[in-house]
Design a protein around this motif. Structure first.
Motif, PDB file in Angstrom:
ATOM      1  N   PRO A 276     -72.711 -37.570  -5.975  1.00 47.21           N
ATOM      2  CA  PRO A 276     -71.202 -37.635  -6.108  1.00 47.21           C
ATOM      3  C   PRO A 276     -70.944 -38.875  -6.867  1.00 47.21           C
ATOM      4  O   PRO A 276     -71.537 -39.902  -6.998  1.00 47.21           O
TER       5      PRO A 276
ATOM      6  N   ILE B  93     -69.073 -18.974  12.525  1.00 46.06           N
ATOM      7  CA  ILE B  93     -68.734 -19.859  11.493  1.00 46.06           C
ATOM      8  C   ILE B  93     -68.074 -21.009  11.903  1.00 46.06           C
ATOM      9  O   ILE B  93     -66.999 -21.034  12.470  1.00 46.06           O
ATOM     10  N   ARG B  94     -68.600 -22.273  11.522  1.00 45.78           N
ATOM     11  CA  ARG B  94     -68.259 -23.415  12.037  1.00 45.78           C
ATOM     12  C   ARG B  94     -67.646 -24.014  10.785  1.00 45.78           C
ATOM     13  O   ARG B  94     -66.584 -24.983  11.032  1.00 45.78           O
ATOM     14  N   ASP B  95     -67.952 -23.762   9.750  1.00 50.72           N
ATOM     15  CA  ASP B  95     -67.666 -24.491   8.422  1.00 50.72           C
ATOM     16  C   ASP B  95     -67.351 -23.836   7.396  1.00 50.72           C
ATOM     17  O   ASP B  95     -68.144 -22.913   7.135  1.00 50.72           O
ATOM     18  N   GLY B  96     -66.344 -24.034   6.489  1.00 47.64           N
ATOM     19  CA  GLY B  96     -66.226 -23.073   5.201  1.00 47.64           C
ATOM     20  C   GLY B  96     -66.557 -23.823   4.129  1.00 47.64           C
ATOM     21  O   GLY B  96     -66.733 -23.245   2.754  1.00 47.64           O
ATOM     22  N   VAL B  97     -67.117 -25.089   3.973  1.00 43.62           N
ATOM     23  CA  VAL B  97     -67.478 -25.710   2.919  1.00 43.62           C
ATOM     24  C   VAL B  97     -68.969 -26.316   2.910  1.00 43.62           C
ATOM     25  O   VAL B  97     -69.335 -27.247   2.725  1.00 43.62           O
ATOM     26  N   VAL B  98     -69.829 -25.524   3.503  1.00 42.85           N
ATOM     27  CA  VAL B  98     -71.098 -25.946   4.035  1.00 42.85           C
ATOM     28  C   VAL B  98     -71.863 -25.879   2.421  1.00 42.85           C
ATOM     29  O   VAL B  98     -71.922 -24.993   1.567  1.00 42.85           O
ATOM     30  N   GLN B  99     -72.667 -26.928   2.419  1.00 45.88           N
ATOM     31  CA  GLN B  99     -73.601 -26.965   1.210  1.00 45.88           C
ATOM     32  C   GLN B  99     -75.032 -26.758   1.768  1.00 45.88           C
ATOM     33  O   GLN B  99     -75.387 -27.731   2.461  1.00 45.88           O
ATOM     34  N   LYS B 100     -75.922 -25.773   1.324  1.00 48.56           N
ATOM     35  CA  LYS B 100     -77.039 -25.651   1.506  1.00 48.56           C
ATOM     36  C   LYS B 100     -78.086 -26.738   1.048  1.00 48.56           C
ATOM     37  O   LYS B 100     -77.684 -27.335  -0.167  1.00 48.56           O
ATOM     38  N   ALA B 101     -79.060 -26.929   1.656  1.00 46.32           N
ATOM     39  CA  ALA B 101     -79.944 -27.832   1.125  1.00 46.32           C
ATOM     40  C   ALA B 101     -80.368 -27.654  -0.529  1.00 46.32           C
ATOM     41  O   ALA B 101     -80.439 -28.764  -1.190  1.00 46.32           O
TER      42      ALA B 101
ATOM     43  N   SER C 267     -77.198 -28.156  -2.627  1.00 45.37           N
ATOM     44  CA  SER C 267     -77.246 -29.912  -2.606  1.00 45.37           C
ATOM     45  C   SER C 267     -78.145 -30.573  -3.691  1.00 45.37           C
ATOM     46  O   SER C 267     -77.672 -31.440  -4.228  1.00 45.37           O
TER      47      SER C 267
END
Lengths: 742, 359
Positions: free
Chosen positions: A72, A55-63, A66
């Motif tokens: 944005p 787990i490198r990140d907690g706010v990952v958005q999969k393609a 997204s």
């Protein structure tokens, strides 16, 4: 964590025995992984297999996520059309940079919203709002008008933190837009002047505006100038990013150019690019590079940045953006009033004044010529054309003020319901001065009763017609000597740092910031200069000042020494309140003839001149401030010095300096900036300077000015003239008496 | 202003907080505030670098990163604390290398004695830097021991290229007769070269050169993947289960190339083209398909965007876009990994790309 996979692989490799040297065996899925090592056992050579990705990140958005998510969005920002006070006032004010507060039961303002010419249609209008808890929510509402579209009503319900409210905004168009905001926000409990201040709604200007979607394009010079002007009008500073090691001379060139283009209306804060504090919006980056280069980019938050690369003290050509900044900067100077003739409020840029809050105040600034001076009892006159509602409660009053001095109190609880005949209001012209003055109307209408909510009104409370006029008498061209004349001619390049300062970098920074916030002089004086300095060097003018007085004036006040408190008794024998301690005994006043003469002499001495009546060292004693403005040398009054205290805040000093400059009140030889932003002036004895020839027409005003400046000297002069006039008479009497005696 | 006066001393002394006019106080590092923020996010009082997203575990990678950065920023207390904790908790192997992970809730807390060669590399690099900057020659000895064990235990000949060395991810595993698995992001050319010079281990410099050639070759075919494998016939697919995407691992490849001053590296240029056009404020592409550069995952954490923005700026050179990079100043609202990437990107910028300051 790469090692998670690494270990998984390693485990299998080791456990696979003979296969180890042949090939890599991949781990089984996590659910089929081997058991954890038993607790308390020695660490095995190979631990349990882990195959779950690290787990490198907690706010990952999969393609796929997204792809469905909207692009944005960013908000354009809003700005007041005209300059607003930075202290809370009835109506609109900017109590914090970027935060617009609308105070009072009713309030209205027009805001500017600039959109790029090639901007995509806005998705809506966002207002980031919060309101005071005192507002009666059932009847409170905000009416928003976008350009000429039909107004939209919005309830006021955000009583905590700021919350965004989105409105449809089909009427928004590329270019300039006007957003009209009208508030109705009655107090839920009370009614009266105090209650007026307790009801307010705040708007975060930087987080409000048109909602724009889509990838933001690289900004142009016009986009940058537009965004910068918008944030400056919202009271936000311009950030100049300069890495350590930036050539101070180049930095100064840049800030001078920006400050001049924006006519001193922006405060420039200089920061390192690594500063983690949030930036208010558009900014400028200055770096050294192989060649001068100018570009416009978006920063990590999407705000435009002008990147300026310099080489060998040479800046790139910035003419386009400076011109764009100059053309977008509104003129903020007060209107010049011509003495000797009636000038209507309309001519001063003021329309009809309508007051509808229980406490109401309207200031009308105007300028008098720099050489206007009347110190005697000449009269100025306001022909006030006003009216008020016919049902205002008893005690409703209107105060007419000139430079915060009340010159007339008018009752508003009688003769209402119509515009009254113009009322002449005379006042002493000596209340006015050269530079910017302020005519104010202040209304107070008590609640009836004050402890229930105000009933809704159908009529306006107060109207002051724009044809009301102000007549200021002419004056001879005279000036009081002092700092004001030098300040009025000061231009940005003449503000320099003391090279001998203990902390020259701080002084250079301060000088650059002060120069950039200096409005252009109407008549620049090349000889006028201002040196920003600290305590390492002191000017000749301070040669006789005691060190202690100077230290105490500009250094932070030491914390009060703790005095041991008397322990409170742990018992009580009487129901009466304990008696308050006796106040310290006042020194008794001596009534001896000598003491009386000394007091008399002191009073005469103090009233002899329009001056501070003491030397600078004595005057400084007991005073405290952040900075001291002083003429460096009595023989060179055009060379000023600004001595900064260790706690000096440059933005506040810049504002105060600008106020002192525009007010024309910088008389005397020194000015101490108090911690509250006001100036204390020290005036040595110095004659007013006449700047025109004496004629029959101006003789009496000139004499009046001198007489008012020093009644003592004037009386002495008259006495001397009287004595001189007696001499011929004595001579005649003596001559004729001698003849008779013969 | 003839009176350059006796107040000089008085005023200077009384100016609270004013720096001394003379003396030996070194100028503050421009990233001091960022470093303090990183420490508040990731470093415990006892010198443990905490990876919150991995159940608050610590690993030799984080300890190595932290130690190297503390050495560069002359933060002796942090350096000593990190080194002390690492020695006490991870230096449990028979060699000079560290066990790769420490888990606060496990018993024993080190469940696997294998090492992670990137963590050891950064630890040794940090020791070598500190040995010079802090004038502590004994640290060079410890760095040399790690360097020698890395060369002894964590390198392997390239199966298909005589004379070239590969950097193994760990001392145990990752190689067979058929192939060797490599993580390209474990190569940090600058660290390897400086460590080689400081410790007299020229093979490390050779390993760095081989790594750069390897990465350049991989970048020629697209983005550098997280994991690759090499057999006698050349590059082969890594075993299944190893990410072949360009993701969280390989984002360090362009970062370390930049930190090594190699802005012209194909890995940097490729990553800049693929991820450097992210919208301001994110989300930033993090996991991409190497050949098509299609974005699989993105993140709003600024650290990932910092690497991409620095790559874009550095790759632009003196052309448009080469003044100012769209990376944000250090952001405190991110976890250990992107925060560390962010800090490293800033250090790389300060070291090699003075015009690419954060916008």
């Amino acid at each position: 964590m790469s090692m998670a996979r690494l270990t998984a692989l390693l485990s299998v490799l080791v456990l696979s025995g003979p296969a180890l040297a042949q090939d890599i065996v991949l781990p089984e899925p996590a659910s089929e992984a081997g058991p954890e090592a038993p607790a308390g056992s020695n660490p095995p050579e190979v631990a349990a297999i882990e195959v779950a990705p690290a787990i490198r990140d907690g706010v990952v958005q999969k393609a796929e996520q997204s792809g469905a998510a909207p692009a944005p969005a960013h908000v354009s920002g809003l700005a007041p059309v005209s300059a607003l006070p930075d202290q809370i006032r009835m109506g609109a004010s900017l109590p914090q940079p970027g935060i617009l507060r609308l105070t009072g039961e009713v309030a209205a303002i027009t805001l500017a919203l600039e959109l790029p010419a090639d901007a995509a249609p806005a998705q809506g209008l966002r207002l980031d709002l919060r309101s005071a808890i005192n507002i009666l929510p059932d009847t409170a509402a905000m009416q928003v008008t976008v350009n000429d579209a039909a107004p939209v009503d919005l309830p006021l319900r955000n009583f905590g933190d700021f919350q965004a409210v989105d409105l449809p905004a089909a009427a928004l168009k590329p270019g300039a837009n006007r957003i009209g905001i009208a508030l109705r926000q009655p107090h839920r409990v009370f009614c009266g002047p105090d209650a007026s201040f307790a009801v307010w709604t705040e708007l975060n200007l930087a987080r409000s505006g048109a909602v724009l979607t889509g990838a933001a394009a690289a900004p142009s010079a016009q986009d940058f100038a537009r965004a910068l002007q918008q944030q400056v009008r919202a009271g936000l500073p311009l950030t100049v990013l300069a890495p350590e090691g930036t050539d101070p001379a180049v930095l100064r060139l840049l800030t001078d150019a920006l400050g001049s283009a924006m006519q001193g209306q922006a405060f420039i804060q200089i920061r390192t690019p690594y500063d983690m504090a949030p930036r208010p919006g558009a900014s400028v980056l200055l770096v050294q590079a192989d060649a001068p280069q100018l570009d416009y980019r978006l920063d990590g938050s999407g705000a435009p940045v002008m990147t300026v690369a310099y080489r060998d003290a040479t800046l790139p050509d910035m003419a386009e953006v400076l011109q764009a900044l100059a053309s977008a900067t509104p003129q903020a100077d007060a209107e010049l009033l011509s003495p000797g003739q009636p000038v209507t409020l309309a001519q001063l840029g003021q329309g009809d004044i309508v007051g509808n809050t229980r406490y109401f105040r309207q200031d009308i600034p105007f300028r008098l010529p720099d050489d206007w001076l009347l110190l005697a009892n000449q009269k100025a006159r306001l022909d006030l054309h006003y009216g008020h509602a016919d049902n205002l409660p008893q005690g409703a009053i209107l105060l007419v003020k000139v430079n915060d001095e009340t010159v007339r109190l008018l009752p508003l609880d009688r003769d209402g319901g119509k515009l009254l005949a113009p009322l002449p209001v005379g006042f002493a012209a000596r209340l006015l001065h050269a530079g910017v003055n302020r005519l104010s109307f202040e209304m107070m209408v008590p609640g009836n009763p004050p402890d229930i909510a105000c009933p809704p009104r159908q009529t306006d409370m107060l109207v002051i017609a724009r044809d009301s006029s102000l007549t200021v008498p002419r004056s001879p061209a005279m000036r009081l000597p002092g700092l004001a004349a030098t300040l009025s001619g000061l231009s940005a390049p003449s503000v320099t740092a003391d090279p001998q300062a203990a902390d020259p970098a701080r002084m250079q920074l301060a000088a650059a910031q002060l120069a950039a916030s200096l409005r252009p002089a109407a008549q620049p004086d090349p000889a006028a200069s201002l040196v920003v300095m600290d305590f390492s060097t002191l000017p000749n003018a301070l040669a006789d000042v005691s060190l202690r007085a100077l230290q105490e004036a500009l250094f932070p006040a030491p914390p009060p020494a703790a005095t041991p408190a008397q322990p409170a008794p742990t018992f009580r024998l009487s129901e009466a309140e304990p008696a308050a301690p006796e106040p310290a005994a006042q020194p008794t006043r001596s009534w001896s003839p000598l003491a009386w003469l000394a007091r008399l002499g002191d009073r005469i001495g103090k009233s002899a001149f329009m001056a501070s009546g003491e030397n600078l060292s004595d005057w400084l004693d007991g005073r405290r401030g952040d900075a001291l403005l002083i003429a460096l040398d009595p023989d060179q009054p055009q060379a000023l010095g600004l001595i900064l205290g260790p706690d000096a805040q440059i933005r506040g000093i810049g504002r105060a300096l600008d106020a002192l400059r525009s007010s024309g009140q910088g008389h005397g030889g020194a000015a101490l900036l108090s911690n509250d932003g006001s100036w204390q002036l020290w005036s040595p004895v110095a004659l007013p300077r006449l700047q025109e020839r004496v004629t029959a027409a101006n003789l009496f005003p000139i004499l009046g000015n001198y007489a008012s400046w020093s009644p003592f000297l004037f009386a002495c002069a008259l006495l001397g003239l009287g004595l001189l006039s007696v001499l011929p008479a004595l001579a005649i009497v003596i001559v004729y008496r001698k003849r008779r005696l013969r | 202003m003839n009176r350059r006066t006796l107040l000089l001393g008085l005023g200077a002394a009384a100016l609270a907080g004013a720096p001394p006019t003379q003396g030996a106080a070194p100028p503050a590092h421009p990233l001091d505030a960022s470093w303090q923020a990183w420490k508040s996010l990731c470093l415990s009082q006892d010198g443990r670098v905490v990876d919150g997203f991995q159940n608050a575990a610590s690993h030799s990678e984080g300890q190595g990163y932290g130690l190297a950065m503390a050495a560069m920023l002359d933060d002796r207390p942090a350096f000593d604390a990190i080194l002390d904790w690492t020695q006490r908790n991870l230096a449990i192997r028979d060699d000079a290398l560290m066990a790769w992970r420490w888990q606060p809730d496990a018993t024993p807390q080190v469940q696997d004695r294998n090492n992670a060669s990137d963590g050891d590399l950064f630890l040794a690099w940090g020791l070598a830097i500190a040995a010079t900057r802090q004038q502590r020659p004994e640290l060079t000895e410890r760095a040399g021991a790690i360097a020698r064990d890395l060369l002894r235990l964590c390198t392997a000949p390239h199966p298909g290229d005589d004379g070239r060395l590969l950097f193994l991810p760990a001392a145990a595993g990752f190689r067979s007769d058929a192939r060797v698995v490599v993580n390209p992001s474990y190569y940090m050319p600058r660290a390897m070269r400086e460590l080689a010079q400081a410790t007299g281990t020229p093979q490390l410099a050779q390993l760095a050169d081989d790594g750069v050639r390897l990465i350049d070759g991989l970048a020629g075919a697209g983005l550098v993947p997280d994991w690759v494998a090499f057999g006698p016939a050349g590059q082969v697919p890594p075993p299944s289960g190893f990410s072949q995407n360009a993701g969280y691992e390989s984002i360090r490849v362009p970062l370390f190339a930049l930190w090594s001053g190699e802005a012209a590296s194909p890995a940097v240029r490729g990553f800049a083209q693929a991820a450097g056009e992210a919208p301001p404020g994110g989300p930033y592409p993090v996991v991409l398909v190497p050949d098509s550069r299609a974005v699989i995952e993105s993140s709003t954490h600024a650290g990932y965007g910092a690497v991409a923005a620095l790559a874009a700026c550095a790759a632009a050179g003196s052309g448009p876009g080469g003044v100012g990079s769209a990376m944000r100043p250090f952001a405190k609202d991110q976890p250990y990994y992107p925060a560390t990437l962010h800090m490293m990107a800033l250090l790389a910028q300060v070291s090699h790309y003075p015009t690419c300051v954060p916008l």
